[in-house]
Design a protein around this motif. Structure first.
Motif: not given
Length: 73
Positions: A17-25, A43-44, A49-53
């Motif tokens: 339902a539109g839950e944001f997900r991210a993976r930094l590699l 992972v965020a 959380d992405v910006l912090d990572a």
């Protein structure tokens, strides 16, 4: 000596339902004759959380690069 460099890939998507997900590699260190392996940095579940990572990754890179340059001199 080559200048220190690195690359970071950020993959973002929405689940369910539109839950944001991210993976930094990034790619791991290589030795002569070997291929670099893909390494998950973080992972965020939110853009913050992405910006912090990303900030943490850049801080780690610059600290490591500075150490390498200082020890080479």
């Amino acid at each position: 000596m080559d200048q220190p460099s690195a690359a970071l890939l950020i993959r973002v998507w929405l689940e369910g339902a539109g839950e944001f997900r991210a993976r930094l590699l990034t790619l791991g260190d290589t030795t002569a004759g070997t291929l670099a392996e893909e390494v998950t940095v973080a992972v965020a579940s939110s853009p913050d959380d992405v910006l912090d990572a990303v900030r943490d990754w850049i801080d780690g890179f610059t600290q490591q690069a500075t150490s390498l340059v200082d020890s080479d001199g």
